[in-house]
Design a protein around this motif. Structure first.
Motif, PDB file in Angstrom:
ATOM      1  N   ALA A  45       0.842  -1.195   0.000  1.00  0.00           N
ATOM      2  CA  ALA A  45       0.000   0.000   0.000  1.00  0.00           C
ATOM      3  C   ALA A  45       0.877   1.244   0.000  1.00  0.00           C
ATOM      4  N   VAL A  46       0.640   2.123  -0.956  1.00  0.00           N
ATOM      5  CA  VAL A  46       1.183   3.479  -0.891  1.00  0.00           C
ATOM      6  C   VAL A  46       0.122   4.326  -0.210  1.00  0.00           C
ATOM      7  N   MET A  47       0.441   4.860   0.961  1.00  0.00           N
ATOM      8  CA  MET A  47      -0.546   5.546   1.796  1.00  0.00           C
ATOM      9  C   MET A  47      -0.151   6.991   2.043  1.00  0.00           C
ATOM     10  N   SER A  48      -1.120   7.888   1.933  1.00  0.00           N
ATOM     11  CA  SER A  48      -0.893   9.291   2.248  1.00  0.00           C
ATOM     12  C   SER A  48      -0.489   9.430   3.706  1.00  0.00           C
ATOM     13  N   GLY A  49       0.302  10.467   3.978  1.00  0.00           N
ATOM     14  CA  GLY A  49       0.741  10.735   5.346  1.00  0.00           C
ATOM     15  C   GLY A  49      -0.348  11.405   6.163  1.00  0.00           C
ATOM     16  N   ASN A  50      -0.016  12.495   6.854  1.00  0.00           N
ATOM     17  CA  ASN A  50      -0.946  13.106   7.795  1.00  0.00           C
ATOM     18  C   ASN A  50      -1.857  14.163   7.185  1.00  0.00           C
ATOM     19  N   PHE A  51      -1.621  14.521   5.918  1.00  0.00           N
ATOM     20  CA  PHE A  51      -2.528  15.407   5.191  1.00  0.00           C
ATOM     21  C   PHE A  51      -2.904  14.718   3.887  1.00  0.00           C
ATOM     22  N   LEU A  52      -4.170  14.913   3.460  1.00  0.00           N
ATOM     23  CA  LEU A  52      -4.744  14.044   2.434  1.00  0.00           C
ATOM     24  C   LEU A  52      -5.085  14.795   1.144  1.00  0.00           C
ATOM     25  N   GLN A  53      -5.452  14.013   0.119  1.00  0.00           N
ATOM     26  CA  GLN A  53      -5.632  14.543  -1.221  1.00  0.00           C
ATOM     27  C   GLN A  53      -6.788  15.543  -1.316  1.00  0.00           C
ATOM     28  N   ARG A  54      -7.787  15.390  -0.473  1.00  0.00           N
ATOM     29  CA  ARG A  54      -8.901  16.342  -0.467  1.00  0.00           C
ATOM     30  C   ARG A  54      -8.585  17.584   0.367  1.00  0.00           C
TER      31      ARG A  54
ATOM     32  N   LYS B 289      -0.476   8.794  10.542  1.00  0.00           N
ATOM     33  CA  LYS B 289      -0.078   7.759   9.587  1.00  0.00           C
ATOM     34  C   LYS B 289       0.352   6.477  10.275  1.00  0.00           C
ATOM     35  N   TRP B 290       0.841   6.564  11.492  1.00  0.00           N
ATOM     36  CA  TRP B 290       1.270   5.357  12.211  1.00  0.00           C
ATOM     37  C   TRP B 290       0.063   4.525  12.627  1.00  0.00           C
ATOM     38  N   CYS B 291      -0.957   5.197  13.141  1.00  0.00           N
ATOM     39  CA  CYS B 291      -2.191   4.507  13.532  1.00  0.00           C
ATOM     40  C   CYS B 291      -2.839   3.857  12.309  1.00  0.00           C
ATOM     41  N   ARG B 292      -2.881   4.566  11.190  1.00  0.00           N
ATOM     42  CA  ARG B 292      -3.499   4.035   9.981  1.00  0.00           C
ATOM     43  C   ARG B 292      -2.653   2.922   9.365  1.00  0.00           C
ATOM     44  N   THR B 293      -1.337   3.004   9.511  1.00  0.00           N
ATOM     45  CA  THR B 293      -0.465   1.917   9.054  1.00  0.00           C
ATOM     46  C   THR B 293      -0.766   0.635   9.815  1.00  0.00           C
ATOM     47  N   GLU B 294      -0.915   0.753  11.119  1.00  0.00           N
ATOM     48  CA  GLU B 294      -1.196  -0.442  11.923  1.00  0.00           C
ATOM     49  C   GLU B 294      -2.553  -1.048  11.561  1.00  0.00           C
ATOM     50  N   MET B 295      -3.541  -0.198  11.293  1.00  0.00           N
ATOM     51  CA  MET B 295      -4.839  -0.699  10.832  1.00  0.00           C
ATOM     52  C   MET B 295      -4.668  -1.539   9.567  1.00  0.00           C
TER      53      MET B 295
ATOM     54  N   VAL C 270       6.084  16.566  19.043  1.00  0.00           N
ATOM     55  CA  VAL C 270       6.563  16.673  17.670  1.00  0.00           C
ATOM     56  C   VAL C 270       7.842  15.844  17.541  1.00  0.00           C
ATOM     57  N   GLY C 271       8.322  15.697  16.315  1.00  0.00           N
ATOM     58  CA  GLY C 271       9.536  14.907  16.097  1.00  0.00           C
ATOM     59  C   GLY C 271       9.297  13.417  16.028  1.00  0.00           C
ATOM     60  N   MET C 272       8.026  13.005  15.810  1.00  0.00           N
ATOM     61  CA  MET C 272       7.704  11.579  15.781  1.00  0.00           C
ATOM     62  C   MET C 272       8.429  10.840  14.663  1.00  0.00           C
ATOM     63  N   ASP C 273       8.668  11.518  13.538  1.00  0.00           N
ATOM     64  CA  ASP C 273       9.320  10.854  12.415  1.00  0.00           C
ATOM     65  C   ASP C 273      10.735  10.393  12.769  1.00  0.00           C
ATOM     66  N   TYR C 274      11.371  11.101  13.681  1.00  0.00           N
ATOM     67  CA  TYR C 274      12.717  10.717  14.087  1.00  0.00           C
ATOM     68  C   TYR C 274      12.711   9.595  15.122  1.00  0.00           C
ATOM     69  N   ARG C 275      11.647   9.546  15.894  1.00  0.00           N
ATOM     70  CA  ARG C 275      11.593   8.600  17.025  1.00  0.00           C
ATOM     71  C   ARG C 275      10.875   7.296  16.697  1.00  0.00           C
ATOM     72  N   LYS C 276      10.023   7.335  15.676  1.00  0.00           N
ATOM     73  CA  LYS C 276       9.161   6.178  15.407  1.00  0.00           C
ATOM     74  C   LYS C 276       9.768   5.302  14.320  1.00  0.00           C
ATOM     75  N   PRO C 277      10.196   4.088  14.644  1.00  0.00           N
ATOM     76  CA  PRO C 277      10.698   3.170  13.599  1.00  0.00           C
ATOM     77  C   PRO C 277       9.532   2.561  12.845  1.00  0.00           C
ATOM     78  N   PRO C 278       9.804   1.912  11.701  1.00  0.00           N
ATOM     79  CA  PRO C 278       8.725   1.213  10.988  1.00  0.00           C
ATOM     80  C   PRO C 278       8.048   0.189  11.889  1.00  0.00           C
ATOM     81  N   ILE C 279       6.728   0.102  11.773  1.00  0.00           N
ATOM     82  CA  ILE C 279       5.965  -0.884  12.533  1.00  0.00           C
ATOM     83  C   ILE C 279       6.183  -2.249  11.901  1.00  0.00           C
ATOM     84  N   ILE C 280       6.469  -3.249  12.721  1.00  0.00           N
ATOM     85  CA  ILE C 280       6.670  -4.598  12.217  1.00  0.00           C
ATOM     86  C   ILE C 280       5.721  -5.531  12.950  1.00  0.00           C
ATOM     87  N   LEU C 281       4.856  -6.212  12.190  1.00  0.00           N
ATOM     88  CA  LEU C 281       3.934  -7.188  12.787  1.00  0.00           C
ATOM     89  C   LEU C 281       4.409  -8.594  12.461  1.00  0.00           C
TER      90      LEU C 281
END
Length: 403
Positions: free
Chosen positions: A35-44, A52-58, A392-403
Motif C-alpha cells: 500500500a502506498v498511503m498518504s501521510g498526515n494530510f490528504l488529497q482532499r 499515519k502510524w495509527c493508519r499503518t497499523e490498521m 513533535v519529532g515523531m518521524d525521528y523517534r518512530k521506527p517502521p511498525i513490524i507485525l
C-alpha cells in the motif's frame, strides 16, 4: 513473490477497504500487497482523522504486507500528480500490478478513455479553457470537455464524473505515460458511494460517512459494524491517548492564526493559491469564528471545496509554489510498516529497487523528506488541546511498525 500495489488513505480503514485488499490479492494472485498511503494530510486537502502510524497499523492488521508513505508533495496534490507520485512508488517497489476500486468495475473503458483523450489532447484542452472562461470550476470544465470529445464515438467510456473513476483514470494515465511495466486492474466499488452517509442496514460505509458520523455523534462504538475489529481497537486506543481526531475544525485556531499573521503577498506564494483568492482568504479568516463559517465565505462556483482545502493545507504547512516546482517526482521509498511476509519481500527485492529505501529518517538527507517531517510536526501541533500535549519529532523517534 508476486506483488500487487494499492493506493490508499485509509481514513479510517473500514470494511470497504478490507474488501478491496482481499479482492486485490485474489484477482491478481498476489503473494504481497503493498500500500502506498498518504501521510498526515490528504488529497482532499484535510488533516487525517488519525496519524499515519495509527493508519499503518490498521492496514497491516487487515491484510496489507508493506505500507509506503506517499510524500506530502503528492499526497496533497490534484488527482493527476497524486496518481503520478503513487504509481512511481509502486513501480519502484517492483509491483507486478496495481488494483484500484472504481465505480466502473472493468478496465477497458479506462483504457479507451485514455486513448481518446491522448489522441485528441489539443481539442480537449481547448474545450476545457472555453468552459472555464464561462465560469465553470476546473472539475466541471473537465467533465463538459470530456463529454464533448466522446459524445459521437460508438464505444463505452468511463464516467469521469465519479470520484474513484477519476483517480483510476489518472493511475492508468500515469502508468502509461511512464511506460511502467506494472499492470492496471480494477474492482467494483460496492454498497457505499464516496460521499454517502452511513446506512445502519449495511456493513460497508464510505470513509466520508464514517468520519461525518463520528464527528456528529461522537461514538466510536456506533461505527463498529462498518470496520474490522482491529481498526476499531486502533481508534479506541487513539481516543484514549490523544482524545481528539484530526479535522479542520480542530486545526482552525492555528490555521486562522497562520492566515491572519501572513501578508497578502505571503498568502499568494503558497501552492495552489491563485487568481487573487488570497484577498478573500485573508478577509474571511478575520471574520470567521469557525472553519465552517470560513468555508461558506470562500466557496464559489470557480473553486471547489476540495481545491480551497488544498490551498489551506499548504498555507498551514508553509508549502510554497517554488518548493512544489522543485519536486516533480518521488525520490525515496519511506517504509511505515510491514509484516514478516513484507520483510521477506523487501529482503529479496531491496537490491533491485529503483529508489532508495528509507527506514531511518535521521540517516537520510532529502529535501522531499524534510517536507514530510515538517508536515507531521504541524499535524501533531494541530491536535494539541488544553488536555493533550502531542509530541513533535515523531518521524525521528518512530521506527517502521513490524507485525
Amino acid at each position: 513473490m508476486k506483488a500487487t500495489g494499492v493506493v490508499v488513505e485509509h481514513n479510517p480503514f473500514h470494511n470497504g477497504h478490507f474488501y478491496h485488499i482481499k479482492e486485490s490479492r485474489k484477482k491478481t494472485a498476489a503473494d504481497i500487497i503493498i500500500a502506498v498511503m498518504s501521510g498526515n494530510f490528504l488529497q482532499r486537502g484535510e488533516p487525517a482523522l488519525v496519524d499515519k502510524w495509527c493508519r499503518t497499523e490498521m492496514a497491516l492488521k487487515a491484510g496489507v504486507d508493506i505500507v509506503i508513505e506517499l510524500p506530502y508533495v503528492f499526497a496533497t496534490a490534484q488527482a493527476s500528480d497524486f496518481a503520478r507520485g503513487a504509481i512511481t512508488l509502486l513501480e519502484a517497489m517492483e509491483c507486478d500490478a496495481f488494483c484500484f476500486g472504481s465505480e466502473e468495475g472493468t478496465i477497458e473503458p479506462f483504457t479507451r478513455s485514455y486513448e481518446v483523450l491522448t489522441t485528441q489532447q489539443e481539442a480537449y484542452q481547448n474545450s476545457i479553457k472555453q468552459y472555464m472562461n464561462l465560469g465553470l470550476s476546473y472539475p466541471k470544465a473537465l467533465n463538459e470537455a470530456y463529454a464533448d470529445i466522446t459524445k459521437d464515438l460508438n464505444f463505452s467510456f468511463v464516467d469521469l464524473s465519479k470520484p474513484n473513476n477519476i483517480l483510476g483514470y489518472h493511475y492508468i494515465e500515469a502508468a502509461f505515460h511512464m511506460k511502467a511495466r506494472i499492470q492496471p486492474v480494477t474492482i467494483q466499488r460496492i454498497v457505499a458511494n464516496y460521499h454517502d452517509d452511513v446506512d445502519q442496514n449495511q456493513s460497508i460505509a464510505s470513509a466520508t460517512g464514517i468520519r461525518k458520523a463520528l464527528f456528529e455523534e461522537g461514538s466510536l462504538e456506533a461505527l463498529e459494524k462498518f470496520m474490522p475489529q482491529t481498526s476499531l481497537d486502533q481508534l479506541l486506543k487513539w481516543k484514549d491517548s490523544v482524545s481528539v481526531f484530526g479535522s479542520w475544525q480542530q486545526f482552525w485556531p492555528l490555521l486562522r492564526h497562520t492566515i491572519i499573521r501572513s501578508s497578502i503577498q505571503d498568502l499568494a506564494s503558497f501552492a495552489e493559491v491563485t487568481e487573487g483568492i488570497e484577498h478573500l482568504i485573508y478577509e474571511a479568516a478575520k471574520e470567521s469564528e469557525t472553519f465552517e463559517e470560513f468555508m461558506i465565505r470562500v466557496k464559489s462556483k470557480r473553486y471547489t471545496w476540495t481545491r480551497i482545502q488544498r490551498m489551506l493545507t499548504h498555507i498551514y504547512t508553509g508549502f510554497k509554489w517554488e518548493t512544489l516546482k522543485e519536486h516533480p517526482k518521488p525520490t525515496y521509498l519511506r517504509v511505515l510498516g510491514m509484516t514478516q511476509n513484507g520483510q521477506k519481500y523487501l529482503s529479496e527485492k531491496k537490491k533491485n529497487l529503483s529508489l532508495p529505501l528509507v527506514s531511518r529518517v535521521a540517516a537520510t538527507k532529502d529535501s522531499l523528506l524534510e517536507i514530510d517531517i515538517r508536515a507531521s510536526d504541524l499535524y501533531q501541533l494541530g491536535l494539541q488541546s488544553s488536555k493533550i500535549n502531542t509530541p513533535v519529532g515523531m518521524d525521528y523517534r518512530k521506527p517502521p511498525i513490524i507485525l
